[in-house]
Motif scaffolding. Sequence first.
Motif, short mmCIF file in Angstrom:
data_model
loop_
_atom_site.label_atom_id
_atom_site.label_comp_id
_atom_site.label_asym_id
_atom_site.label_seq_id
_atom_site.Cartn_x
_atom_site.Cartn_y
_atom_site.Cartn_z
N ASN A 129 0.82 -1.21 0.00
CA ASN A 129 0.00 0.00 0.00
C ASN A 129 0.85 1.26 0.00
O ASN A 129 0.67 2.16 -0.84
CB ASN A 129 -0.93 -0.01 1.21
CG ASN A 129 -1.76 1.26 1.32
OD1 ASN A 129 -2.26 1.78 0.32
ND2 ASN A 129 -1.90 1.77 2.54
N HIS A 130 1.80 1.34 0.91
CA HIS A 130 2.55 2.57 1.07
C HIS A 130 3.59 2.80 -0.04
O HIS A 130 4.00 3.95 -0.27
CB HIS A 130 3.22 2.61 2.44
CG HIS A 130 2.22 2.70 3.56
ND1 HIS A 130 1.32 3.74 3.68
CD2 HIS A 130 1.96 1.87 4.61
CE1 HIS A 130 0.56 3.56 4.74
NE2 HIS A 130 0.93 2.42 5.33
N PHE A 131 3.98 1.75 -0.73
CA PHE A 131 4.94 1.89 -1.82
C PHE A 131 4.28 1.99 -3.19
O PHE A 131 4.97 2.10 -4.21
CB PHE A 131 5.93 0.71 -1.81
CG PHE A 131 7.09 0.89 -0.89
CD1 PHE A 131 8.36 1.18 -1.38
CD2 PHE A 131 6.93 0.78 0.48
CE1 PHE A 131 9.44 1.35 -0.52
CE2 PHE A 131 8.00 0.94 1.35
CZ PHE A 131 9.27 1.23 0.85
N LYS A 132 2.95 1.98 -3.24
CA LYS A 132 2.26 1.89 -4.52
C LYS A 132 2.60 3.03 -5.48
O LYS A 132 2.69 2.82 -6.69
CB LYS A 132 0.74 1.79 -4.33
CG LYS A 132 0.07 2.98 -3.67
CD LYS A 132 -1.42 2.70 -3.49
CE LYS A 132 -2.14 3.88 -2.85
NZ LYS A 132 -1.71 4.08 -1.43
N GLU A 133 2.82 4.24 -4.96
CA GLU A 133 3.14 5.37 -5.83
C GLU A 133 4.56 5.28 -6.40
O GLU A 133 4.88 5.95 -7.38
CB GLU A 133 2.99 6.69 -5.06
CG GLU A 133 1.60 6.93 -4.50
CD GLU A 133 0.53 7.00 -5.57
OE1 GLU A 133 0.87 7.36 -6.73
OE2 GLU A 133 -0.64 6.68 -5.26
N LEU A 134 5.41 4.46 -5.78
CA LEU A 134 6.79 4.32 -6.26
C LEU A 134 6.93 3.21 -7.29
O LEU A 134 7.97 3.11 -7.95
CB LEU A 134 7.73 4.02 -5.08
CG LEU A 134 7.72 5.00 -3.91
CD1 LEU A 134 8.81 4.61 -2.91
CD2 LEU A 134 7.91 6.42 -4.39
N LEU A 135 5.91 2.37 -7.42
CA LEU A 135 6.00 1.21 -8.29
C LEU A 135 5.76 1.57 -9.75
O LEU A 135 4.94 2.43 -10.08
CB LEU A 135 4.97 0.16 -7.88
CG LEU A 135 5.14 -0.46 -6.49
CD1 LEU A 135 3.97 -1.41 -6.20
CD2 LEU A 135 6.46 -1.22 -6.39
N ALA A 136 6.47 0.87 -10.62
CA ALA A 136 6.21 0.98 -12.05
C ALA A 136 4.81 0.45 -12.35
O ALA A 136 4.25 -0.34 -11.57
CB ALA A 136 7.25 0.19 -12.84
N GLU A 137 4.26 0.86 -13.46
CA GLU A 137 2.91 0.46 -13.84
C GLU A 137 2.74 -1.06 -13.86
O GLU A 137 1.69 -1.59 -13.49
CB GLU A 137 2.57 1.03 -15.22
CG GLU A 137 1.31 0.51 -15.88
CD GLU A 137 0.02 0.98 -15.24
OE1 GLU A 137 -1.04 0.39 -15.56
OE2 GLU A 137 0.07 1.91 -14.42
N ASP A 138 3.80 -1.76 -14.29
CA ASP A 138 3.74 -3.22 -14.42
C ASP A 138 4.68 -3.92 -13.44
O ASP A 138 5.23 -4.98 -13.73
CB ASP A 138 4.08 -3.64 -15.85
CG ASP A 138 5.47 -3.17 -16.28
OD1 ASP A 138 6.09 -2.36 -15.54
OD2 ASP A 138 5.95 -3.60 -17.34
#
Length: 267
Positions: A129-138
């Motif tokens: 949840n907290h890292f979702k904005e840092l993740l690549a789209e895929d």
Amino acid sequence: MSFLDVRGKLFVVFGLANKKSVACAIARTLVAEGAEVIHVVRSEERRTTARKLFPESKVFLCDVEEEANIIRVRDEIANELSGQKVAGLVHSIAFANYSEGMKPFHETLRQDFLQAVNISCFSFISISNHFKELLAEDASVITISISTTRMAAENYGYMAPIKAALDSSLCFLAKSFSAFSQVRFNAVAPGLLKTSASAGIPGYVDSYLFAEKAIPRKRALTTQETADTAAFLLSPRSSGINAQTIVVDGGMEVNYFDKEIIKGTVG
């Protein structure tokens, strides 16, 4: 280009403790394929270990038992990225309090069970949840489970139900993330491994030796074999795999009636 196609991509690995850790083997495999790895570890001692093992990698501290620490380390890593996206997350974290020895399952203490759920399962949800904005789209997110949660191994106690909750979390994370991304969630579920963490489980050595006999090849599973599967799941080559628990046990689950085991048991 190598088959895995992870060269130049960034991965965040939670859970390295020492050179025998599954997290360490996964990170080594990724680095060997040309990936960049950021480590997140629990203590200063483990940070020192991680820096010795991976001198080119950044290492951050986070005790996932407190969710505020996950948010803090997320922000610290975000400040280092300069806009770069994270291609994959590895959650290789588990904890159970066996300080009072093994108890029958029905005598499991509430505080021990809830602490283990928090550290071993909820942390995976929270990190995602907290890292979702840092993740690549895929991006690909993986956790480390166990080969079966249906085998009532007395010396594993209440951790099997907790790993079952971890496995179940995969489908819910995959579904909820699908509303805004193509991020995948999978688990690697190894059989018995020779790690420092497993050595702390009462009676584990005997179970490990039994597993060697139960695996058709008569040779124990290695940590590297687990890491190789993890690296595949983290790579774009596994893009069609989502919400799955991949068992890596050398075929042990089909061989409990091996004639040598039967002969040694019943004479």
